[in-house]
Scaffold this motif. Structure first.
Motif, short mmCIF file in Angstrom:
data_model
loop_
_atom_site.label_atom_id
_atom_site.label_comp_id
_atom_site.label_asym_id
_atom_site.label_seq_id
_atom_site.Cartn_x
_atom_site.Cartn_y
_atom_site.Cartn_z
N UNK A 61 0.82 -1.20 -0.04
CA UNK A 61 -0.04 -0.05 0.00
C UNK A 61 0.94 1.13 0.14
N UNK A 62 0.94 1.90 -1.27
CA UNK A 62 1.79 2.98 -1.15
C UNK A 62 1.15 4.39 -1.29
N UNK A 63 1.43 5.30 -0.17
CA UNK A 63 1.08 6.64 -0.09
C UNK A 63 1.79 7.38 -0.27
N UNK A 64 3.09 7.18 -1.11
CA UNK A 64 4.32 7.96 -1.11
C UNK A 64 4.39 8.46 -2.69
N UNK A 65 3.98 7.28 -3.38
CA UNK A 65 4.25 7.50 -5.05
C UNK A 65 5.52 6.85 -5.18
N UNK A 66 6.08 6.30 -4.64
CA UNK A 66 7.47 5.56 -4.76
C UNK A 66 7.35 4.22 -5.62
N UNK A 67 5.98 3.57 -5.46
CA UNK A 67 5.94 2.47 -6.13
C UNK A 67 5.11 2.44 -7.37
N UNK A 68 4.65 3.55 -7.84
CA UNK A 68 3.82 3.67 -9.14
C UNK A 68 4.70 3.57 -10.34
N UNK A 69 5.71 4.09 -10.38
CA UNK A 69 6.74 3.74 -11.65
C UNK A 69 7.87 3.25 -11.03
N UNK A 70 8.00 2.61 -9.98
CA UNK A 70 9.44 1.95 -9.49
C UNK A 70 9.98 3.20 -8.81
N UNK A 71 9.35 4.45 -8.64
CA UNK A 71 9.86 5.58 -8.10
C UNK A 71 11.11 6.01 -7.90
N UNK A 72 11.80 6.38 -9.27
CA UNK A 72 13.10 6.96 -9.37
C UNK A 72 13.22 8.25 -8.54
N UNK A 73 14.29 8.55 -8.01
CA UNK A 73 14.55 9.71 -7.07
C UNK A 73 14.10 10.80 -7.89
N UNK A 74 14.12 11.05 -9.36
CA UNK A 74 13.66 12.30 -10.17
C UNK A 74 12.19 12.37 -9.99
N UNK A 75 11.40 11.38 -9.73
CA UNK A 75 9.92 11.13 -9.54
C UNK A 75 9.56 11.43 -8.41
N UNK A 76 10.44 10.86 -7.22
CA UNK A 76 9.94 10.97 -5.81
C UNK A 76 11.12 11.23 -4.97
N UNK A 77 11.43 12.15 -4.23
CA UNK A 77 12.64 12.71 -3.69
C UNK A 77 12.99 11.45 -2.78
#
Length: 231
Positions: A47-63
């Motif tokens: 359960x991801x409420x950070x956005x890190x898991x949506x597109x494998x959450x690279x640092x450019x997408x999620x700090x």
């Protein structure tokens, strides 16, 4: 690191020594293998409420984030990282003792880095290394009631790190449907093969950088109360 945010245990000598030799590394590889064997049997839900898991959450997408996780729930996290967060770099804080070498070796098998230190040994070096890791784009995972407890009691170091780096703080909750509980200080949990595991990344939040002593303690208590929901 003390409650006032000051680092302790920074004297030269044994307090700065990293322990653990070949035997500890071998044990770490064995534990890493066990984590893998158990992990491939589990039914995992993220359960991801950070956005890190949506597109494998690279640092450019999620700090880069600072994860806060209870010490007794860390067993499955290396496998989780390998499965759900392949593109993210993750660094864990582990002790400078032989146990720390074991953990460093085990998590390294899953592509995770490690910073060695605790409130009693290499505290300053560990704090500097974690700051560098965050700045370099790596998430940092801390078990704020480790390495020796008391269980479910937040030490001030993680709050200080969030305050001084400006990194978002994310509470990680781990729930096992069936598990073994070891006779350790934290009743360390190992999920049973083929059981269900739910891992929740809560919405990150920021710790203010201009807190007085009372405000800092309020932030520590806030984190402790929020994490108690997964105790």
């Amino acid at each position: 690191m003390g409650r006032d945010g000051k680092c302790v245990g920074s004297k030269m000598g044994k307090s700065t020594e990293i322990r653990g030799g070949t035997k500890a590394k071998v044990i770490g590889r064995v534990i890493g293998g066990v984590i893998w064997l158990v992990g491939i049997t589990l039914r995992m839900r993220f359960v991801d409420r950070t956005g890190a898991g949506k597109t494998q959450g690279t640092p450019d997408e999620v700090p880069p984030m600072l994860y806060s996780l209870w010490h007794n729930r860390v067993f499955i996290m290396p496998f989780f990282k390998r499965k759900f967060l392949r593109k993210r770099r993750v660094t864990v804080l582990t002790s400078a003792s032989k146990d720390g070498t074991i953990l460093e070796t085990a998590v390294g098998m899953f592509g995770m880095g490690a910073v060695r230190g605790s409130s009693s040994r290499r505290a300053v070096a560990a704090l500097v290394a974690m700051k560098k890791a965050l700045k370099a784009g790596s998430d940092v995972c801390v078990t704020p009631d480790g390495p020796r407890g008391p269980v479910y009691k937040i030490q001030a170091g993680i709050v200080k790190l969030a305050q001084t780096t400006g990194a978002p703080l994310c509470i990680v909750r781990v729930h096992y449907s069936k598990y073994w509980s070891l006779k350790s200080w934290d009743r360390f949990m190992i999920p049973k093969p083929f059981s269900k595991v739910e891992i929740i990344f809560e919405e990150p939040y920021f710790v203010g950088d201009d807190l007085d002593e009372a405000g800092f303690e309020a932030e520590r208590e806030k984190l402790e109360q929020a994490m108690s929901l997964s105790a």
